[in-house]
Design a protein around this motif. Structure first.
Motif, PDB file in Angstrom:
ATOM      1  N   GLY A 157       0.659  -1.269  -0.035  1.00  0.00           N
ATOM      2  CA  GLY A 157       0.020   0.079  -0.157  1.00  0.00           C
ATOM      3  C   GLY A 157       0.968   1.066   0.017  1.00  0.00           C
ATOM      4  O   GLY A 157       1.999   1.170  -0.118  1.00  0.00           O
ATOM      5  N   ALA A 158       0.199   2.284   0.269  1.00  0.00           N
ATOM      6  CA  ALA A 158       1.261   3.538   0.181  1.00  0.00           C
ATOM      7  C   ALA A 158       0.121   4.394   0.958  1.00  0.00           C
ATOM      8  O   ALA A 158      -0.948   4.550   1.225  1.00  0.00           O
ATOM      9  CB  ALA A 158       1.140   4.295  -1.166  1.00  0.00           C
ATOM     10  N   VAL A 159       1.098   5.525   1.512  1.00  0.00           N
ATOM     11  CA  VAL A 159       0.367   6.669   2.494  1.00  0.00           C
ATOM     12  C   VAL A 159       0.917   7.907   1.655  1.00  0.00           C
ATOM     13  O   VAL A 159       2.011   8.339   1.622  1.00  0.00           O
ATOM     14  CB  VAL A 159       1.117   6.531   3.963  1.00  0.00           C
ATOM     15  CG1 VAL A 159       0.520   7.768   4.670  1.00  0.00           C
ATOM     16  CG2 VAL A 159       0.684   5.317   4.641  1.00  0.00           C
ATOM     17  N   ARG A 160      -0.288   8.898   1.586  1.00  0.00           N
ATOM     18  CA  ARG A 160      -0.001   9.920   1.174  1.00  0.00           C
ATOM     19  C   ARG A 160      -0.129  10.898   2.258  1.00  0.00           C
ATOM     20  O   ARG A 160      -1.065  10.691   3.161  1.00  0.00           O
ATOM     21  CB  ARG A 160      -0.818  10.395   0.133  1.00  0.00           C
ATOM     22  CG  ARG A 160      -0.978   9.520  -1.301  1.00  0.00           C
ATOM     23  CD  ARG A 160      -2.083   9.840  -2.157  1.00  0.00           C
ATOM     24  NE  ARG A 160      -1.626  11.258  -2.885  1.00  0.00           N
ATOM     25  CZ  ARG A 160      -0.591  11.645  -3.910  1.00  0.00           C
ATOM     26  NH1 ARG A 160       0.051  10.310  -4.150  1.00  0.00           N
ATOM     27  NH2 ARG A 160      -0.361  12.843  -4.362  1.00  0.00           N
ATOM     28  N   ALA A 161       0.568  12.005   2.373  1.00  0.00           N
ATOM     29  CA  ALA A 161       0.534  12.960   3.513  1.00  0.00           C
ATOM     30  C   ALA A 161       1.564  14.439   3.035  1.00  0.00           C
ATOM     31  O   ALA A 161       2.009  14.491   2.055  1.00  0.00           O
ATOM     32  CB  ALA A 161       1.495  12.251   4.590  1.00  0.00           C
TER      33      ALA A 161
END
Length: 504
Positions: A222-226
């Motif tokens: 998955g990936a986390v955008r911030a």
């Protein structure tokens, strides 16, 4: 809230204002402070709860230069990070010895190349005081004053280079239990365990991170955008991740430092300050209830005058009865005598009987000298040609004792022996020059702080040079490391960074 990356739908991981990589002391303290400021945070941790053997294999790497420990044994993936490895034991609980850096540790020292922080100790002072509470410590006191001395006699030093001071002990459970429990109940922080970051994705200009991509073993990604990203993964892993993201930079990975230990001197003494079994120089509880340990430090003006790096001395009695020194005793005693108070009572009785057999003879103390190592650019973290379970290059640590390390150790040994004997503390004997031991495993310096991008990796705000929204937390940013155990300074810097991020 807490989720496991191996079983969570990708859609369940929200965007956040701040994404933190690593749930050790730096990452946990940072996340808790940001939560208090009302920020949304995703905290990514490669490990799962306690140590997981398969995930620990991701810590495998090469070591070159002088002998150094297996990198799988000196780092920990899991909630709490290396706090899970702390081995200062007091009344059957794991602690760390806490100490702030000395004011002189922040100063440029012309006799120590590449020394000097971008700010002085006074900048960190309020954050040190806040860090005391986060770490489960008492008041901000580390000299031999009334708060820690409790009326116990001190060695009568002769006004030379040595002075009396103290450590405070902080429990590992603050980071392995208390802070994680607080974040699990948070509505604004997501603790995602089992998520190993494999890529930090940059925008088209290359000056911002847009997302952190992670992989979960045995399957899942998955990936986390911030809005902002903080790497808080320890000095070796933080450097590795930045090398994978940014490639070679002048100081990236360089300046790796360890705290060196010299155990070659012993003190034979009849001094009354050392005859008390639970005296100032033994681990004990201060009146505040916080465990403390007396030590000897060097006066800062003397270090400047003699152009010396920092050093600190602990005293360990070597006349402890052989029965109590047995490595097999602790687990056996726990099984046979479950109550800690009763075990301590039995141990004190054994010590009292043993003391009667050595009446009139001097006590023998090993002098454990902690030594500062300088930030040499050839001591560094690189990317290995070997790959880990996820296909990424492993870390390669190249570390050597430098000639100046050995010169420093010899000078400190001579000064300690002469000052203690001049003060009448006893006779100092040497077992011969033993190899300096890097077993403290206080990794520091690989993403060092400096205002000039040619001389450092992050600026004084811990932002990576040339990147708008990428920061580093932890001892990786230390320009120099003094002799203090790094955790208090790590937490103080994390709290300072939290205030910076909360204001953005």
């Amino acid at each position: 809230m807490e989720l496991d990356a191996g079983s969570v739908p990708v859609s369940a991981v929200p965007e956040a204002e701040i994404c933190i990589v690593g749930a050790g002391p730096a990452g946990l303290a940072l996340a808790a402070a940001l939560e208090a400021a009302g920020k949304t945070v995703v905290l990514l941790e490669s490990g799962r709860g306690a140590q997981n053997p398969e995930l620990q294999e991701l810590n495998a790497g090469e070591t070159t230069g002088d002998p150094y420990a297996d990198l799988r044994l000196v780092r920990s993936r899991g909630i709490g990070g290396t706090a899970a490895l702390w081995n200062t034991w007091f009344q059957d609980n794991a602690f760390a010895k806490y100490l702030p850096l000395d004011p002189g540790d922040f100063e440029p020292r012309e006799w120590l190349p590449w020394s000097g922080w971008p700010f002085g100790r006074e900048t960190l002072e309020p954050w040190y005081r806040s860090a005391q509470e986060v770490c489960g410590l008492g008041s901000f006191a580390y000299d031999a004053g009334p708060l820690l001395r409790a009326g116990l006699p001190l060695l009568r030093l002769a006004g030379g280079p040595l002075s009396n001071a103290a450590y405070q002990f902080g429990p590992a459970s603050r980071f392995t239990r208390d802070l994680p429990a607080r974040l699990r109940g948070s509505g604004t922080v997501l603790l995602l365990q089992g998520a190993t970051v494999v890529e930090l994705v940059r925008n088209s200009r290359g000056d911002r991170i847009t997302e952190a991509r992670w992989v979960a073993l045995p399957a899942g990604r998955g990936a986390v955008r911030a809005g902002s990203f903080v790497i808080a993964a320890g000095a070796i892993e933080s450097a590795r991740l930045l090398l994978l993201t940014l490639g070679e930079r002048p100081w990236l990975g360089r300046g790796f430092m360890e705290h060196l230990l010299d155990g070659s001197l012993q003190l034979l003494s009849h001094d009354p300050a050392l005859l008390i079994p639970a005296g100032f120089y033994a681990a004990r509880r201060a009146p505040s209830g916080v465990p403390v340990l007396g030590r000897l430090g060097f006066a800062p003006e003397f270090l400047r005058a003699e152009r010396l790096r920092n050093a600190s001395i602990r005293l360990r009695e070597t006349t402890e009865p052989a029965l109590l020194q047995s490595p097999r005793l602790r687990p056996l005693a726990r099984r046979l005598v479950p109550l800690p108070a009763l075990r301590r009572l039995i141990g004190d009785g054994v010590r009292k009987v043993a003391s009667l057999t050595r009446a009139g003879r001097p006590l023998r103390y090993q002098l454990l000298i902690d030594l500062e190592q300088g930030p040499h650019p050839e001591n560094r973290v690189l990317l290995s040609s070997h790959r880990d379970l996820l296909g990424l290059p492993q870390a390669r640590l190249h570390w050597r004792l430098q000639p100046e390390d050995l010169v420093h150790a010899a000078r400190v040994r001579a000064l300690v022996a002469s000052d203690l004997e001049r003060a009448g503390a006893g006779k100092v004997v040497s077992s011969g020059p033993l190899p300096l031991d890097p077993k403290q495993h206080h990794h520091a310096g690989t993403t060092r702080m400096h205002r000039d991008p040619a001389l450092g990796v992050v600026d004084e705000s811990l932002r990576v040079h040339g990147m708008e929204n990428l920061f580093v937390a932890g001892s990786a940013v230390f320009p120099t490391a003094g002799v203090a155990n790094p955790t208090l300074t790590v937490v103080a810097l994390a709290l300072r960074l939290a205030a910076e991020l909360a204001s953005r």
